[in-house]
Design a protein around this motif. Structure first.
Motif: not given
Length: 166
Positions: A45-50
């Motif tokens: 999971m991309p951290c910026d989309k979490a």
């Protein structure tokens, strides 16, 4: 935002644990490595989309309050299959505990109505029931520090024991 070892609720996969935070230099992005609790599947999971997909698990106080407050939630469901499927899809993917509880209440009410008609749930209703129970039972087990069977009984008793409000 999240740290390794945190339990989180993923709106599509349910309860997960954060296994790692990985930096990918070629993409210049950080990722969380998650593992689902129910089937041990790995997710990146991309951290910026979490924030769009994950939420922290509830506290014991918030979980028990949501369950006790569910008495005011309607258990009325839509008779039309297409409308019901759309509504159920919205509820299961919202990642809001109240929506999950409302979905379960509607499905339990639908089960009772089907029993009176000597029928069983259709396939999509059964799929939503399984998804909602999995999400709520797994989170309850972790939050209240109980095994999955005890969490199932805990939720089932509380939601079934409440009066039907339409």
């Amino acid at each position: 935002m999240f740290v390794i070892g945190d339990y989180v609720m993923h709106n599509g996969h349910g309860l997960c644990i954060i296994l790692d935070q990985i930096h990918n230099d070629s993409l210049n992005n950080d990722f969380y490595k998650l593992q689902t609790i129910h089937n041990k599947m790995s997710i990146m999971m991309p951290c910026d989309k979490a924030n769009s997909f994950l939420r922290p698990i509830l506290t014991k106080q918030n979980l028990t309050k949501a369950i006790s407050d569910s008495v005011v939630l309607s258990s009325e469901y839509m008779k039309d299959n297409k409308e019901r499927k759309i509504k159920f899809q919205q509820l299961i993917t919202s990642n809001n505990i109240t929506d999950t509880i409302q979905l379960l209440k509607m499905l339990y009410h639908l089960i009772e109505d089907k029993k009176l008609e000597k029928k069983t749930l259709g396939s999509f209703d059964t799929q939503f029931l399984q998804q909602a129970e999995k999400k709520l039972f797994n989170e309850t087990a972790i939050v209240l520090n109980m095994n999955l069977e005890d969490a199932k009984n805990y939720i089932y008793e509380r939601l079934k024991a409440q009066p039907v409000r339409s």
